[in-house]
Design a protein around this motif. Structure first.
Motif, PDB file in Angstrom:
ATOM      1  N   MET A  94       2.123  11.037   1.328  1.00 20.83           N
ATOM      2  CA  MET A  94       0.858  11.568   0.820  1.00 20.83           C
ATOM      3  C   MET A  94       0.135  10.566  -0.086  1.00 20.83           C
ATOM      4  O   MET A  94      -1.088  10.581  -0.195  1.00 20.83           O
ATOM      5  N   LEU A  95       0.911   9.681  -0.729  1.00 24.27           N
ATOM      6  CA  LEU A  95       0.299   8.643  -1.557  1.00 24.27           C
ATOM      7  C   LEU A  95      -0.347   7.552  -0.703  1.00 24.27           C
ATOM      8  O   LEU A  95      -1.405   7.020  -1.052  1.00 24.27           O
ATOM      9  N   ARG A  96       0.285   7.226   0.418  1.00 22.22           N
ATOM     10  CA  ARG A  96      -0.184   6.105   1.241  1.00 22.22           C
ATOM     11  C   ARG A  96      -1.092   6.529   2.389  1.00 22.22           C
ATOM     12  O   ARG A  96      -1.899   5.722   2.861  1.00 22.22           O
ATOM     13  N   LEU A  97      -0.957   7.781   2.847  1.00 19.46           N
ATOM     14  CA  LEU A  97      -1.713   8.224   4.017  1.00 19.46           C
ATOM     15  C   LEU A  97      -3.232   8.124   3.839  1.00 19.46           C
ATOM     16  O   LEU A  97      -3.927   7.692   4.773  1.00 19.46           O
ATOM     17  N   PRO A  98      -3.805   8.512   2.677  1.00 16.39           N
ATOM     18  CA  PRO A  98      -5.263   8.385   2.532  1.00 16.39           C
ATOM     19  C   PRO A  98      -5.776   6.960   2.723  1.00 16.39           C
ATOM     20  O   PRO A  98      -6.874   6.766   3.248  1.00 16.39           O
ATOM     21  N   VAL A  99      -4.987   5.985   2.308  1.00 18.00           N
ATOM     22  CA  VAL A  99      -5.396   4.580   2.466  1.00 18.00           C
ATOM     23  C   VAL A  99      -5.501   4.223   3.945  1.00 18.00           C
ATOM     24  O   VAL A  99      -6.496   3.640   4.403  1.00 18.00           O
ATOM     25  N   THR A 100      -4.472   4.572   4.714  1.00 19.04           N
ATOM     26  CA  THR A 100      -4.480   4.269   6.141  1.00 19.04           C
ATOM     27  C   THR A 100      -5.552   5.056   6.878  1.00 19.04           C
ATOM     28  O   THR A 100      -6.217   4.527   7.777  1.00 19.04           O
ATOM     29  N   LEU A 101      -5.749   6.320   6.513  1.00 20.67           N
ATOM     30  CA  LEU A 101      -6.794   7.120   7.142  1.00 20.67           C
ATOM     31  C   LEU A 101      -8.176   6.527   6.873  1.00 20.67           C
ATOM     32  O   LEU A 101      -9.026   6.477   7.767  1.00 20.67           O
ATOM     33  N   LEU A 102      -8.396   6.082   5.644  1.00 18.23           N
ATOM     34  CA  LEU A 102      -9.673   5.445   5.309  1.00 18.23           C
ATOM     35  C   LEU A 102      -9.894   4.200   6.158  1.00 18.23           C
ATOM     36  O   LEU A 102     -10.986   3.985   6.707  1.00 18.23           O
ATOM     37  N   LEU A 103      -8.856   3.384   6.289  1.00 21.11           N
ATOM     38  CA  LEU A 103      -8.963   2.157   7.088  1.00 21.11           C
ATOM     39  C   LEU A 103      -9.218   2.484   8.554  1.00 21.11           C
ATOM     40  O   LEU A 103     -10.094   1.884   9.198  1.00 21.11           O
ATOM     41  N   MET A 104      -8.477   3.449   9.104  1.00 20.07           N
ATOM     42  CA  MET A 104      -8.613   3.788  10.520  1.00 20.07           C
ATOM     43  C   MET A 104      -9.958   4.433  10.822  1.00 20.07           C
ATOM     44  O   MET A 104     -10.611   4.097  11.814  1.00 20.07           O
ATOM     45  N   GLN A 279      -1.763  -1.335   0.536  1.00 19.62           N
ATOM     46  CA  GLN A 279      -0.625  -0.440   0.346  1.00 19.62           C
ATOM     47  C   GLN A 279      -0.865   0.891   1.062  1.00 19.62           C
ATOM     48  O   GLN A 279      -1.184   1.906   0.452  1.00 19.62           O
ATOM     49  N   GLY A 280      -0.715   0.856   2.392  1.00 17.07           N
ATOM     50  CA  GLY A 280      -0.900   2.056   3.193  1.00 17.07           C
ATOM     51  C   GLY A 280       0.372   2.403   3.952  1.00 17.07           C
ATOM     52  O   GLY A 280       1.468   1.952   3.620  1.00 17.07           O
ATOM     53  N   MET A 281       0.219   3.200   5.002  1.00 11.09           N
ATOM     54  CA  MET A 281       1.370   3.637   5.785  1.00 11.09           C
ATOM     55  C   MET A 281       2.035   2.461   6.499  1.00 11.09           C
ATOM     56  O   MET A 281       3.250   2.455   6.695  1.00 11.09           O
ATOM     57  N   GLY A 282       1.238   1.476   6.910  1.00 15.02           N
ATOM     58  CA  GLY A 282       1.816   0.323   7.584  1.00 15.02           C
ATOM     59  C   GLY A 282       2.780  -0.439   6.707  1.00 15.02           C
ATOM     60  O   GLY A 282       3.910  -0.745   7.113  1.00 15.02           O
ATOM     61  N   ARG A 283       2.343  -0.733   5.478  1.00 14.47           N
ATOM     62  CA  ARG A 283       3.233  -1.429   4.541  1.00 14.47           C
ATOM     63  C   ARG A 283       4.431  -0.556   4.193  1.00 14.47           C
ATOM     64  O   ARG A 283       5.535  -1.056   3.940  1.00 14.47           O
TER      65      ARG A 283
END
Length: 332
Positions: A94-104, A279-283
């Protein structure tokens, strides 16, 4: 079958798929060579420390018991405890998912906003210079890995020109007090867009190229349809034909490539986040693999699987929404 029942039925069909993802990921993750306890405690840990860690994370139990326990935990919304971070896996996601969603989402917005006009122009000017340029651009985009594009963008626009930052990402909803040089929310949004530009281009280029190729092909077929010829015979303006007659029909294959392109974007996000140190889901999943964090590997993979399944379901529903000839379920 109505929309609500059809959606529910597709969700039910997705359950065995998700269970299969959990099962395969669980047994593959537990076959990774090495010992996560040794990774955590060092090369010469004490026996008591080893036993305590194994008991805390359930590593002292037989693998079939751990599998059944994990399966029941997922059903209850518990993805386990991260060995590396010593925090709940769901909390880390939940901490990292918003970062990846924003990027995608930004990458897909860039891809759609550029690909659809390029595809339409290419189809309308078939075999002309504009068509050739569009096809060359899409071919280069399809053939070039996202991480290589990211490295080139960093070298050119961050290192030599200094126009954009080379690393990190700022969330547009962050508190201004947490963002360097920002005093208002508008300045936070501007800083976020500034940081997001290069990784968005790097991740969205492949999607843009794929959508452009499909859009061009679909529009070419649509513009050669009998209904288009009839509209032209009645003297309907070409712009109206393209906008009202050809465009909507041509979007069905485009919707497919957008929905299924979610899996490609997820894989590309892992590399893009690594290149730009985001610092998203990928990392997160890379960190989990490097530290043999079984629970975190399984949790992030499960979330990727959920995202892909949701994308497929939304694609199926959008099909029937755009084209009345496509029905829900068993309607005739």
């Amino acid at each position: 079958m109505g929309l609500a029942r059809y959606t529910l039925w597709r969700v039910v069909q997705a359950v065995p798929v998700l269970i299969g993802i959990i099962t395969i990921t669980f047994f593959l993750a537990n076959q990774i060579p090495g010992d996560p306890v040794q990774t955590m405690l060092g090369p010469n840990p004490g026996q008591e420390q080893v036993e305590a860690i194994q008991a805390r994370y359930g590593l002292d139990r037989p693998i079939h018991e751990r599998y059944l326990s994990y399966l029941s935990g997922v059903a209850a919304g518990n993805l386990g405890l991260s060995i590396y971070y010593d925090r709940p896996v769901l909390e880390m996601i939940m901490l990292r998912l918003p970062v990846t969603l924003l990027l995608m989402l930004s990458a897909f917005a860039f891809a759609i906003a550029t690909a659809i006009p390029l595809g339409i122009i290419s189809a309308k000017r078939r075999n002309k210079p504009a068509d050739h340029v569009s096809r060359i651009v899409s071919l280069i985009g399809v053939s070039t890995p996202s991480f290589w594009i990211g490295l080139v963008l960093i070298i050119v626009f961050a290192f030599y020109l200094g126009w954009f930052p080379a690393r990190g990402l700022v969330l547009p909803w962050a508190d201004p007090a947490d963002v360097r040089g920002a005093e208002t929310q508008f300045q936070v949004i501007r800083t976020a867009a500034h940081h997001l530009f290069l990784p968005m281009i790097a991740l969205g280029t492949l999607q843009m190229a794929q959508i452009t190729r499909i859009e061009r092909s679909a529009m070419v077929d649509s513009l050669q349809g009998e209904y288009v010829k009839l509209a032209r015979a009645y003297g309907v303006p070409e712009s109206t034909i393209v906008r009202k007659h050809a465009f909507q029909v041509a979007q069905l294959p485009v919707i497919t490539i957008i929905g299924l392109g979610l899996s490609t974007a997820l894989g590309g996000a892992v590399l893009t986040e690594t290149v730009f140190e985001i610092q998203g889901m990928g990392r997160l999943i890379i960190t989990a693999i490097n530290n043999q964090d079984y629970e975190l590997i399984m949790g992030t993979t499960f979330m990727f699987g959920v995202a892909y399944v949701v994308g497929v379901i939304i694609t199926d529903i959008a099909y029937a929404y755009i084209d009345p000839r496509v029905t829900y379920g068993d309607e005739t």
